[in-house]
Scaffold this motif. Structure first.
Motif, short mmCIF file in Angstrom:
data_model
loop_
_atom_site.label_atom_id
_atom_site.label_comp_id
_atom_site.label_asym_id
_atom_site.label_seq_id
_atom_site.Cartn_x
_atom_site.Cartn_y
_atom_site.Cartn_z
N SER A 106 -5.02 9.20 3.09
CA SER A 106 -5.43 8.67 2.08
C SER A 106 -4.44 7.25 2.16
O SER A 106 -3.42 7.21 2.54
CB SER A 106 -5.20 9.49 0.87
N GLU A 107 -5.08 6.21 1.54
CA GLU A 107 -4.46 5.06 1.32
C GLU A 107 -4.80 4.31 -0.02
O GLU A 107 -6.17 4.49 -0.35
CB GLU A 107 -4.98 3.85 2.30
N GLN A 108 -3.80 3.95 -0.56
CA GLN A 108 -3.96 3.18 -2.13
C GLN A 108 -3.02 2.00 -2.06
O GLN A 108 -2.03 1.91 -1.53
CB GLN A 108 -3.41 4.35 -3.00
N THR A 109 -3.82 1.31 -2.48
CA THR A 109 -3.46 -0.30 -2.71
C THR A 109 -2.24 -0.55 -3.61
O THR A 109 -2.55 0.29 -4.88
CB THR A 109 -4.48 -1.35 -2.71
N THR A 110 -1.11 -1.13 -3.57
CA THR A 110 -0.29 -1.49 -4.43
C THR A 110 -0.07 -2.84 -4.36
O THR A 110 1.17 -3.32 -4.52
CB THR A 110 0.93 -0.56 -4.06
N HIS B 156 0.76 -1.29 -0.20
CA HIS B 156 -0.18 -0.08 0.03
C HIS B 156 0.92 1.20 0.10
O HIS B 156 2.10 1.23 0.30
CB HIS B 156 -1.01 -0.01 1.33
#
Length: 155
Positions: A52-56, A41
């Motif tokens: 904010s959090e974005q999945t990676t 993430h």
């Protein structure tokens, strides 16, 4: 044979890409704000709270697939042409991993305070070493194939 130099190179590629899954890739902090990127993430924190959090996860999938393919490729020593094709595919996967991780660092750099630079972690550089080792393995496999072909011509 498994004791060839390309087997060592491929095994090291597998280790480097497997370890990359668990290491941070990049981070940046300006005191109150912080952003961290790893293979699972990308998290932006402000005063300790998640903004904010974005999945990676796709990075972890690419790295894991590359590690498994490189490890599997060690045991394909009887079919050198197929081994070279799998090696080239691993090179492509590692290049995609590097491109996506560079894109994410640019995205993270622009998130806040662009004048403050980020810090690259060990996980950022391991795929570069893996792509070099993979390239050396492909060259060694090609050298073996050329040697077998030249021996066949002498018969």
């Amino acid at each position: 044979m498994i004791q060839r130099i390309q087997s060592i190179f491929l095994f090291l590629v597998s280790i480097l890409m497997g370890v990359t899954i668990f290491l941070p890739l990049w981070g940046k902090s300006d005191g109150t704000n912080r952003i961290e990127i790893d293979t699972m993430h990308m998290v932006e924190l402000s005063s300790g709270e998640v903004v904010s959090e974005q999945t990676t996860v796709y990075l972890a999938i690419i790295a894991g697939l590359t590690a498994l393919l490189a490890l599997w490729n060690v045991f394909n020593f009887k079919n050198r042409r197929f081994q070279m094709k799998i090696g080239l595919f691993c090179t492509l996967l590692i290049a995609v991993f590097i491109a996506v991780e560079v894109f994410l660092t640019f995205q993270g750099q622009a998130a806040f305070a662009p004048e403050v630079g980020g810090n690259f972690a060990y996980g950022f550089f391991l795929p570069v070493g893996a792509i070099l080792l993979n390239w050396m393995a492909i060259r060694a496999i090609k050298r073996d194939e050329d040697m077998v072909r030249s021996a066949d011509r002498l018969r």
